[in-house]
Design an enzyme around this catalytic site. Structure first.
Site, mmCIF file in Angstrom:
data_model
loop_
_atom_site.group_PDB
_atom_site.id
_atom_site.type_symbol
_atom_site.label_atom_id
_atom_site.label_comp_id
_atom_site.label_asym_id
_atom_site.label_seq_id
_atom_site.Cartn_x
_atom_site.Cartn_y
_atom_site.Cartn_z
ATOM 1 N N GLU A 25 -9.406 6.499 -4.972
ATOM 2 C CA GLU A 25 -9.440 6.812 -2.675
ATOM 3 C C GLU A 25 -9.159 8.138 -2.535
ATOM 4 O OE1 GLU A 25 -9.790 1.872 -3.637
ATOM 5 O OE2 GLU A 25 -8.087 3.482 -2.481
ATOM 6 N N HIS A 34 0.905 -1.197 -0.101
ATOM 7 C CA HIS A 34 0.050 -0.033 0.318
ATOM 8 C C HIS A 34 1.197 0.974 -0.162
ATOM 9 C CE1 HIS A 34 -4.405 -1.253 0.776
ATOM 10 N NE2 HIS A 34 -3.359 -2.430 0.911
ATOM 11 N N PRO A 35 0.356 1.973 -0.289
ATOM 12 C CA PRO A 35 1.173 3.740 -0.680
ATOM 13 C C PRO A 35 1.103 4.043 1.057
ATOM 14 C CG PRO A 35 -0.926 3.361 -2.130
ATOM 15 C CD PRO A 35 -0.801 2.605 -1.370
#
Length: 165
Positions: free
Chosen positions: A83, A63-64
């Site tokens: 998102e 995940h970033p």
């Protein structure tokens, strides 16, 4: 019924950069003819939960950072970009961005994975408040919280891809 390649192509990114989840769900026979949000989510979550701790950590690490360097460089996945933009993280002031950057660095140093939260329905202030609260958690508690958030993100993504529950 979708072929394995079609299924993995379509749902392999539901768990960020972790197609093994979709591959195993398909290979283990969890996927049938009727693809609904609940059915696919239940199958993918079962595989994610059965994965080794190292594999789950890999999913978290895929995940970033929120409002981090990948966002600035335009290198987020399309889902992550939408998102984060939906929560206003693409429109931070310089001061807000500096605070997110500081928290991201401290969080990764403490826990070994990025801060993860399902941002849909939240704004930057909600996210920042959760960030500031969760950074005080212990590692086991935060690992549990982050994996639950990953599962929620997967559900929200599937809701945009599939019909009804």
């Amino acid at each position: 019924m979708l072929s394995r390649d079609e299924f993995v192509s379509r749902y392999g990114g539901v768990f960020e950069h972790s197609p093994f989840v979709a591959e195993r769900a398909y290979d283990d026979g969890f996927i049938g003819d009727e693809l609904t949000v609940d059915r696919v989510h239940t199958a993918l979550v079962a595989i994610f939960r059965a994965a080794s701790p190292e594999e789950r950590l890999g999913v978290l690490r895929a995940h970033p950072d929120l409002a981090g360097r990948l966002a600035i460089a335009g290198e987020l996945t399309e889902d992550s970009k939408k998102e984060q933009a939906g929560a206003g993280l693409d429109r931070l002031s310089a001061e807000e961005h500096a605070r997110f950057t500081e928290l991201n660095a401290a969080y990764v140093e403490k826990f070994g994975f990025p801060f993860i939260i399902a941002v849909k329905g939240l704004n930057k202030d909600d996210i920042l408040a959760a960030f500031e609260k969760r950074i005080d958690n212990g590692r086991d508690e935060e690992f549990t919280t982050a994996t639950a958030e990953v599962e929620r993100i997967a559900l929200l993504r599937l809701e945009t891809m599939l019909p009804g529950r």
